[in-house]
Motif scaffolding. Structure first.
Motif, short mmCIF file in Angstrom:
data_model
loop_
_atom_site.label_atom_id
_atom_site.label_comp_id
_atom_site.label_asym_id
_atom_site.label_seq_id
_atom_site.Cartn_x
_atom_site.Cartn_y
_atom_site.Cartn_z
N LEU A 9 0.83 -1.21 0.00
CA LEU A 9 0.00 0.00 0.00
C LEU A 9 0.86 1.26 0.00
N ARG A 10 2.02 1.18 0.65
CA ARG A 10 2.91 2.36 0.68
C ARG A 10 3.16 2.88 -0.73
N ASP A 11 3.61 2.00 -1.62
CA ASP A 11 3.96 2.46 -2.96
C ASP A 11 2.74 2.82 -3.80
N LEU A 12 1.58 2.33 -3.39
CA LEU A 12 0.35 2.71 -4.10
C LEU A 12 0.02 4.18 -3.82
N PHE A 13 0.22 4.61 -2.57
CA PHE A 13 -0.09 6.00 -2.22
C PHE A 13 1.02 6.96 -2.66
N ILE A 14 2.27 6.47 -2.67
CA ILE A 14 3.36 7.30 -3.21
C ILE A 14 3.13 7.42 -4.72
N GLY A 15 3.18 8.63 -5.22
CA GLY A 15 2.99 8.82 -6.67
C GLY A 15 1.54 8.88 -7.11
N ALA A 16 0.59 8.81 -6.17
CA ALA A 16 -0.83 8.85 -6.55
C ALA A 16 -1.37 10.27 -6.63
N GLU A 17 -0.50 11.24 -6.48
CA GLU A 17 -0.84 12.66 -6.66
C GLU A 17 -2.02 13.09 -5.78
N GLY A 18 -2.12 12.50 -4.61
CA GLY A 18 -3.17 12.91 -3.69
C GLY A 18 -4.57 12.46 -4.08
N THR A 19 -4.69 11.54 -5.04
CA THR A 19 -6.03 11.11 -5.47
C THR A 19 -6.54 9.92 -4.66
N LEU A 20 -5.68 9.28 -3.86
CA LEU A 20 -6.10 8.11 -3.07
C LEU A 20 -6.09 8.40 -1.57
N GLY A 21 -5.34 9.40 -1.16
CA GLY A 21 -5.22 9.73 0.25
C GLY A 21 -4.21 10.86 0.38
N ILE A 22 -4.12 11.44 1.57
CA ILE A 22 -3.17 12.53 1.79
C ILE A 22 -2.06 12.02 2.70
N ILE A 23 -0.84 12.04 2.19
CA ILE A 23 0.31 11.59 2.97
C ILE A 23 0.65 12.69 3.98
N ASP A 77 9.29 6.04 -14.54
CA ASP A 77 8.02 5.98 -15.27
C ASP A 77 6.90 6.36 -14.32
N ASN A 78 6.49 7.62 -14.36
CA ASN A 78 5.47 8.12 -13.44
C ASN A 78 4.14 8.33 -14.14
N THR A 79 3.63 7.25 -14.75
CA THR A 79 2.35 7.38 -15.45
C THR A 79 1.26 6.68 -14.64
N GLY A 80 0.88 7.31 -13.55
CA GLY A 80 -0.22 6.78 -12.75
C GLY A 80 0.24 5.93 -11.58
N TYR A 81 -0.71 5.20 -11.00
CA TYR A 81 -0.44 4.44 -9.77
C TYR A 81 0.61 3.36 -10.00
N ASP A 82 1.28 2.98 -8.94
CA ASP A 82 2.30 1.94 -8.99
C ASP A 82 1.63 0.56 -8.95
N LEU A 83 1.05 0.18 -10.07
CA LEU A 83 0.35 -1.11 -10.11
C LEU A 83 1.34 -2.27 -10.05
N ARG A 84 2.52 -2.06 -10.64
CA ARG A 84 3.51 -3.13 -10.62
C ARG A 84 3.74 -3.64 -9.20
N ASP A 85 4.04 -2.73 -8.29
CA ASP A 85 4.36 -3.15 -6.92
C ASP A 85 3.15 -3.64 -6.16
N LEU A 86 1.96 -3.26 -6.62
CA LEU A 86 0.74 -3.78 -6.00
C LEU A 86 0.58 -5.27 -6.29
N PHE A 87 0.89 -5.68 -7.52
CA PHE A 87 0.74 -7.10 -7.88
C PHE A 87 1.92 -7.93 -7.37
N ILE A 88 3.12 -7.33 -7.31
CA ILE A 88 4.25 -8.03 -6.69
C ILE A 88 3.95 -8.17 -5.20
N GLY A 89 4.08 -9.38 -4.69
CA GLY A 89 3.83 -9.58 -3.26
C GLY A 89 2.38 -9.80 -2.90
N ALA A 90 1.47 -9.82 -3.88
CA ALA A 90 0.05 -10.00 -3.59
C ALA A 90 -0.34 -11.47 -3.52
#
Lengths: 468, 468
Positions: free
Chosen positions: A187-201, B181-194
């Motif tokens: 979840l950490r890396d999901l919120f990093i780089g989400a430009e504040g659209t998923l939560g506020i760090i 590559d900052n094109t949206g959410y970090d989906l890669r790391d979400l699927f790694i470890g899931a």
């Protein structure tokens, strides 16, 4: 207005602005984006952020987090929304020199952190031109990159834990200081780089590094960009992977630098290709002066450079012999925003291609730009070691259609070569059309369902990152 | 049965087993978990994986991806489900030595990749005891760690791109080879470890490293674990952050090694604390023999060790002087699974605490175990440089209640010290109760809504990772 009164009850009388006062704050560092926020609030802590989000949700009002506001893609546009500034949450909560971690709040300015760490012999190896204004919250929310990604990685690689306030005001505590933690989804890396659209760090645990014992910094002129990759590989081999920066400044950049910053005369006879190179080490056996005086790291780099000069790859080179010289070399590169973003109309972008494809990309682009707008001028500066090019065009006329065509061409060619249309600046609003056109549609859909699941009302930084 | 026939049409006659034949495959490497799969299928490519998932969805049947099946937490249990084996998707699609990337399918065995890379002077710096069986898909789905995380990071840090088949059969292409590559959410790391609960990883782009020019490998005996962290810091300072492994084998481990692997006699007089240390470098100035014969890296490490011996921290030490000696030292450490998991009843765990807290953790645990089961025996081996302890208990009796109490105590004390109850082995089924008890409840809820959003039927590896 009741909402403003309620915000003042949460954050304090002086921490909330509205009306004309708020309107004056509705702009970012680029000058391209202007908006009229409903209010600007400056919470002091996580609990206040949580309360603001609950209130916003009850009132169906959007919330846009703003840190240093130095982004380039309009990611903080907050028309009719509450701008939530992190600037009062600016405490460095803890620095642990043995574990090499810093626990900081979202409003800490990057340069302030650098300055706190230096006396401890430690660094936080994230740096870029706007470090004097950019704050940790924004740096995390855009997964910032900068000049040392080659060696240390981007913000995801430099962050161990985060604290996040979700759209409904709940606080998620992921403030781990561990290097290994496989307890569920990342979840950490999901919120990093989400430009504040998923939560506020609101806070983070950052990974520190020992400051290098020695830097070897050089500027180098070359005739052909194609030779740069083999030079980088030779420098990496000689320094044991110690290259921290490998930055590209073509002749057109040096010309512009001479015009706007004549104080920054380069110490070499520049060529079509100019590189700022820095290698560093913490190993005494590489960094400390050897029997012949210079540190072995410096000998190793100078040998590579003189070999390359004999082979005709390099036409001139200078290695900094003092910290003042090193700083001046860096200033040449870090003036990029100042000297390239100071003209309108402008199309400024941030693409990446695989390392071996940069020269081909620039060739292809030159041809495409010439077709679209023969009078356009091109400006380039690049984190070449990451394949990351800041490709800027000054079109010959102020025409939205032309600007969109240029932007699209720049992105399309990058993706055609296996690259990215946003390497480090993110999406914000300015890259939404590109995102819609070029991102894998399944990935876009996955982003949409995740956002929908976490923010059903869509109140967090709406209209950013994910195209409709 | 129609479903089996349909699976055969998708994957081929010989690629599907059912009935007793499938039943014989319903177990993992630990011997603790047994199940009766509905069928075992071995798709050859991504399109077949996609078709299997669509078919499973239409029939409301679960799908459990299985790679090397070497996990320790029951993450591949597939009672009544389709076991989807990656073993036929085992092509190394591409190795790019200049860009230092490898594009591989999910079924590639880790050791096979190592062997393909070595002649090119390249390595994939992920290694652990089961590397001869473990496959890339499973290694990614568990975000594996191992012995070199200290230097190179875990699988998330070593993976640039993934291809994923979603629950509904759609294929998501995130096969980027880019470092930025900052094109949206970090989906890669979400699927790694899931753990296969969000999608099935079918291919990946991996980050390679040049093989070190020199290794310095040593085993060291110490009296007190408290001295280990300062030794690590001294070794890092001397080698310029070149420590690749820092592994802990206490006396109880060495005793067990002597009993089960008497061929692996340690080259030192062991003590209460024994460490396997490896430093490495790719820099010629550190790695190549200096004027006095030995590489400066070896001189630097030996100086630290002899200083520590003079200071009374170290009681004995041996530095490998041949590759055969180096291998033998590693075999002592890599026999861990063989010599510690060979006894029942067993409670084997995988916790992490902050680096400075390991000694305190072990003290606290000894006291708690003594209270819970005075006759229990403790076994420990650790990736000490990551604070990652494999803490094993052999209880005095086969009693589920006691085993759960022991497991809970081991996890609780780790979390109480700011640690994790699963450092690298993941959750699977065996750590679900711990996950329910100790993970941040907001984070758990975020995981639940993400899983629900991506797999509404819940057919992907159900009952794993996230507690009900």
């Amino acid at each position: 207005m009741d909402l403003i009164a309620a915000l003042r009850r949460i954050c304090g009388e002086n921490a909330v602005q509205d009306g004309a006062e708020a309107g004056g704050l509705g702009r970012d560092a680029t000058g391209k984006y202007h908006w009229r926020p409903l209010a600007v609030v400056r919470p002091r802590d996580t609990a206040q952020v949580s309360a603001v989000l609950q209130l916003a949700g009850q009132n169906g009002v959007s919330v846009v987090p703003v840190s240093g506001n130095t982004g380039l893609n309009g990611g903080t546009r907050a028309e009719g929304a509450i701008m939530l500034s992190t600037e009062r949450m600016n405490r460095i909560r803890d620095i642990d020199p043995a574990a090499r971690t810093a626990t900081v709040e979202a409003g800490v300015i990057l340069q302030t952190l650098h300055e706190e760490l230096a006396p401890l012999g430690l660094g936080f190896p994230m740096t870029f031109g706007a470090r004097g204004s950019a704050r940790i919250g924004g740096i995390l929310s855009t997964n910032a990159g900068g000049s040392n990604v080659l060696r240390y990685g981007n913000m995801r690689a430099l962050c161990l834990g985060v604290e996040v306030v979700l759209a409904d005001g709940r606080v998620m505590n992921l403030m781990s200081a561990l290097h290994k933690d496989n307890t569920g989804y990342d979840l950490r890396d999901l919120f990093i780089g989400a430009e504040g659209t998923l939560g506020i760090i609101t806070a983070a645990v950052l990974k520190l590094s020992p400051l290098p014992r020695a830097h070897v910094t050089a500027v180098v002129a070359m005739a052909r960009l194609e030779d740069a990759l083999s030079l980088l590989n030779a420098l990496q081999a000689a320094s044991g992977g110690g290259v921290e920066a490998f930055e590209y400044m073509p002749d057109i950049y040096m010309d512009r630098l001479a015009r706007y910053r004549p104080d920054l005369l380069p110490p070499i006879t520049t060529g079509p290709v100019n590189l700022l190179i820095e290698a560093a080490s913490t190993a005494p056996a590489l960094s400390d002066p050897g029997p012949e005086g210079a540190p072995p790291l410096r000998d190793a780099i100078e040998t590579v450079l003189s070999d390359a000069m004999e082979a005709g790859q390099i036409t001139d080179a200078a290695v900094a012999s003092s910290d003042a010289q090193r700083r001046k070399m860096w200033e040449m590169r870090e003036s990029a925003a100042e000297i390239t973003l100071n003209e309108l109309p402008i199309v400024d972008t941030d693409i990446a291609v695989p390392l071996g494809a940069v020269a081909e990309y620039l060739d292809r682009m030159r041809a495409r730009i010439t077709k679209l707008d023969p009078q356009a001028r091109i400006m380039i500066v690049a984190h070449l070691g990451d394949g990351n090019v800041h490709y800027t065009v000054y079109p010959s006329r102020d025409d939205d259609g032309l600007q969109n065509d240029l932007r699209q061409a720049i992105s399309e060619e990058a993706v055609a070569l296996g690259g990215s249309f946003s390497a480090e600046h993110g999406i914000g609003v300015s890259k939404l059309p590109t995102m819609a056109a070029l991102k894998d549609p399944v990935a876009l859909d996955v982003m949409r369902v995740i956002r929908q699941a976490l923010d059903q009302q869509g109140i967090l930084n709406p209209g950013k990152t994910i195209p409709k």
